[in-house]
Design an enzyme around this catalytic site. Structure first.
Site, mmCIF file in Angstrom:
data_model
loop_
_atom_site.group_PDB
_atom_site.id
_atom_site.type_symbol
_atom_site.label_atom_id
_atom_site.label_comp_id
_atom_site.label_asym_id
_atom_site.label_seq_id
_atom_site.Cartn_x
_atom_site.Cartn_y
_atom_site.Cartn_z
ATOM 1 N N SER A 198 11.285 5.827 15.314
ATOM 2 C CA SER A 198 9.937 5.627 16.439
ATOM 3 C C SER A 198 10.402 5.120 17.269
ATOM 4 O O SER A 198 10.532 3.932 17.890
ATOM 5 C CB SER A 198 9.014 4.532 15.466
ATOM 6 O OG SER A 198 8.878 4.838 14.168
ATOM 7 N N LEU A 199 10.541 5.966 18.354
ATOM 8 C CA LEU A 199 10.753 5.669 19.918
ATOM 9 C C LEU A 199 9.407 4.944 20.575
ATOM 10 O O LEU A 199 9.663 3.880 21.027
ATOM 11 C CB LEU A 199 11.396 6.770 20.721
ATOM 12 C CG LEU A 199 12.733 7.310 20.220
ATOM 13 C CD1 LEU A 199 13.038 8.447 21.292
ATOM 14 C CD2 LEU A 199 13.614 6.365 20.231
ATOM 15 N N CYS A 209 5.832 -4.777 15.877
ATOM 16 C CA CYS A 209 5.326 -4.015 17.049
ATOM 17 C C CYS A 209 3.825 -4.365 17.314
ATOM 18 O O CYS A 209 2.880 -4.535 16.592
ATOM 19 C CB CYS A 209 5.565 -2.449 16.655
ATOM 20 S SG CYS A 209 7.126 -2.065 16.292
ATOM 21 N N CYS A 246 -1.258 5.691 9.578
ATOM 22 C CA CYS A 246 0.170 5.074 9.967
ATOM 23 C C CYS A 246 -0.163 3.957 10.648
ATOM 24 O O CYS A 246 -1.076 3.809 11.642
ATOM 25 C CB CYS A 246 0.821 5.960 10.832
ATOM 26 S SG CYS A 246 1.449 7.436 10.158
ATOM 27 N N GLU A 271 0.841 -1.186 0.125
ATOM 28 C CA GLU A 271 -0.040 0.065 -0.188
ATOM 29 C C GLU A 271 0.940 1.243 0.082
ATOM 30 O O GLU A 271 1.922 0.993 0.547
ATOM 31 C CB GLU A 271 -0.713 0.028 1.436
ATOM 32 C CG GLU A 271 -1.867 -1.208 1.127
ATOM 33 C CD GLU A 271 -3.030 -1.298 2.165
ATOM 34 O OE1 GLU A 271 -4.132 -1.647 1.986
ATOM 35 O OE2 GLU A 271 -2.680 -0.697 3.511
HETATM 36 N N1 SAH Z 1 8.747 0.762 10.164
HETATM 37 C C1 SAH Z 1 9.194 2.041 10.184
HETATM 38 C C2 SAH Z 1 8.265 2.841 9.282
HETATM 39 C C3 SAH Z 1 6.774 2.506 9.317
HETATM 40 S S1 SAH Z 1 5.754 2.600 10.459
HETATM 41 C C4 SAH Z 1 8.915 2.669 11.697
HETATM 42 O O1 SAH Z 1 8.419 1.802 12.552
HETATM 43 O O2 SAH Z 1 9.354 3.762 11.959
HETATM 44 C C5 SAH Z 1 5.510 4.318 10.442
HETATM 45 C C6 SAH Z 1 4.853 4.909 11.762
HETATM 46 O O3 SAH Z 1 3.673 4.543 12.161
HETATM 47 C C7 SAH Z 1 5.885 4.696 12.948
HETATM 48 O O4 SAH Z 1 6.066 5.846 13.644
HETATM 49 C C8 SAH Z 1 4.761 3.864 13.872
HETATM 50 O O5 SAH Z 1 5.495 3.856 15.147
HETATM 51 C C9 SAH Z 1 3.465 4.185 13.372
HETATM 52 N N2 SAH Z 1 2.336 3.304 13.640
HETATM 53 C C10 SAH Z 1 2.593 1.903 13.592
HETATM 54 N N3 SAH Z 1 1.049 1.588 14.069
HETATM 55 C C11 SAH Z 1 0.239 2.438 14.349
HETATM 56 C C12 SAH Z 1 -0.819 2.862 14.862
HETATM 57 N N4 SAH Z 1 -1.711 1.928 15.046
HETATM 58 N N5 SAH Z 1 -1.238 3.929 15.219
HETATM 59 C C13 SAH Z 1 -0.447 5.011 15.244
HETATM 60 N N6 SAH Z 1 0.647 4.795 14.454
HETATM 61 C C14 SAH Z 1 1.249 3.901 14.130
HETATM 62 FE FE1 SF4 Z 2 7.206 -2.708 11.355
HETATM 63 FE FE2 SF4 Z 2 7.224 -0.094 11.661
HETATM 64 FE FE3 SF4 Z 2 5.029 -1.330 12.086
HETATM 65 FE FE4 SF4 Z 2 6.741 -1.628 13.970
HETATM 66 S S1 SF4 Z 2 5.517 0.248 13.440
HETATM 67 S S2 SF4 Z 2 5.736 -3.481 12.786
HETATM 68 S S3 SF4 Z 2 8.536 -1.355 12.692
HETATM 69 S S4 SF4 Z 2 6.166 -1.052 10.149
#
Ligand code: SAH
Ligand code: SF4
Length: 389
Positions: free
Chosen positions: A253-254, A157, A374, A93
């Site tokens: 992404s902390l 995650c 996101c 996507e």
């Molecule tokens: N893998 C990378 C980039 C893709 S995720 C990363 O983790 O940084 C992009 C962003 O979406 C990250 O900052 C992640 O913390 C956030 N994200 C993931 N799942 C989410 C959710 N359910 N709600 C809000 N943000 C989320």
């Molecule tokens: Fe992968 Fe980023 Fe989603 Fe974590 S938040 S599972 S690193 S896409």
């Protein structure tokens, strides 16, 4: 394993090397690159500056395969989420977000506190394949495309739909460029005004070769500062990206300000602990006027307490950062039990950072009505966990 043919992912110098190996003059390589990326031609036959025999060889040996748009969902705010099929059938996507000055400015704090306008209409069925409203006719107007770098994500995650669905394969550089290309063509825009964020499916720092190659191509048509790569903190990869002459913006992404909480929502913390991630951020060679973006998904009862905000302030002391607080996008199917904090809790968290001088924006996710937000990108239409049950 044979190296896959990846014409859209080749940089100008990559093309020059290929042409040289074919016994052609090197400048032909630059011509091909220009034809593909400056003139945005997707058929070698249109590159009339090349000899006919070379055009034929390119078509035979370096076929261009663009991702096919198989799904298009438009939000009321103009964001469009695209489902795309790659040449091996894998689904990914990408998201188009119109008119924003940059992804971090797109979701100012004030926005998050605006009264909820209620659920937004979702286009389904026939209307979903209607072409989206064309972008602004003003070629200067900025817009952002959020791209995927993998067909899933093994980082796993707990709060991320992509992660819940499991790992996938790395995209090729040309597939990443192809995503951008497909979106540009669909909305009828040129790269003028384009921002690219690697915040779609996957972990870009676990696919550094292709992401770096895609950056090499992109930087010939876009200033590096218009590209942002977001990582969950794969510490060993920082150095490679940092060594680039032209670096993209870095987002990390902390999601938690202490190791224990982080480990409870991000299993990667056990391999690459917070302290090492912070050290890698400190070592990042930051250009003047830039800041590292710290992404922090706010999850009710997990990391949204005032004490978490205070810890985050202490953790980031002395670093040139801005925090992008992202209230969790809920998903009862894939993320059961995980909740977005209340609006007052979100405000309290952000105000605490602001009070202590840490710049913060609260991201109002683009296109939540179409799950374009996101962490909501799945690519697949089916939940693999159901199959395995
Ligand atoms: N893998 C990378 C980039 C893709 S995720 C990363 O983790 O940084 C992009 C962003 O979406 C990250 O900052 C992640 O913390 C956030 N994200 C993931 N799942 C989410 C959710 N359910 N709600 C809000 N943000 C989320
Ligand atoms: Fe992968 Fe980023 Fe989603 Fe974590 S938040 S599972 S690193 S896409």
């Amino acid at each position: 394993m044979e190296t896959p043919v990846d014409p859209l992912g080749l940089s100008a110098s990559g093309w020059e090397a290929v042409l040289e190996s074919w016994g052609e003059p090197r400048y032909r390589g630059r011509q091909i690159f220009e034809s593909l990326h400056r003139h945005r031609r997707r058929d070698y036959a249109l590159a009339l500056e090349l000899p006919a025999a070379l055009r034929a060889r390119l078509a035979a040996e370096m076929p261009i395969r663009l991702p096919e748009i198989v799904r298009r969902e438009e939000s009321r705010d103009g964001s469009v989420k695209y489902g795309m099929r790659l040449s091996d059938g894998a689904l990914i996507e990408a998201v188009f977000m119109p008119g924003f000055r940059s992804f971090s400015e797109a979701n100012e704090f004030e926005d998050a506190r605006a009264p909820d306008a209620g659920p937004l209409p979702i286009e389904t069925g026939e209307s979903a394949v209607r072409r989206p409203a064309r972008g602004s006719t003003d070629p200067q107007e900025r817009f952002t495309i959020c791209v995927s770098s993998q067909t899933g994500c093994a980082v796993d995650c707990a709060f991320c739909v992509t992660g819940r669905l499991g790992g996938g394969r790395n995209l090729l550089a040309g597939e990443i460029i192809g995503e951008i290309d497909a979106v540009l063509s669909d909305v009828g825009r040129s790269p003028e005004g384009l921002r690219v964020v690697f915040m779609g499916m996957g972990e870009p720092f676990l696919n550094p070769d292709a992401v770096m190659a895609a950056l090499d191509v992109l930087q010939e048509v876009l200033p590096a500062r218009r590209v942002t790569v977001s990582t969950s903190g794969i510490t060993p990869a920082f150095e490679r990206f940092a060594a680039r002459e032209r670096r993209p913006n870095l987002a990390v992404s902390l999601n938690a300000a202490d190791s224990e909480i982080r480990a409870s929502i991000m299993p990667i913390e056990r391999s690459y602990p917070l302290a090492g991630v912070l050290a890698a951020m400190r070592a990042w060679p930051l250009e003047s006027h830039r800041r590292i973006t710290v992404e922090y998904v706010l999850i009710a009862g997990v990391n949204d307490a005032p004490a978490d905000a205070d810890r985050l302030v202490r953790l980031l002391a002395g670093m040139r950062v801005k925090v992008n607080a992202i209230p969790l996008n809920e998903d009862p199917t894939y993320l059961p039990g995980w909740k977005r904090p209340s609006e007052p809790a979100i405000d309290r968290f952000a105000e605490r950072l602001t009070r202590d001088g840490v710049p913060v924006t609260v991201r109002r996710s683009r296109g939540p009505d179409t799950s374009a937000a996101c962490g909501q990108l799945k690519g697949r239409t089916e939940d693999p966990r159901r199959r395995s049950r």
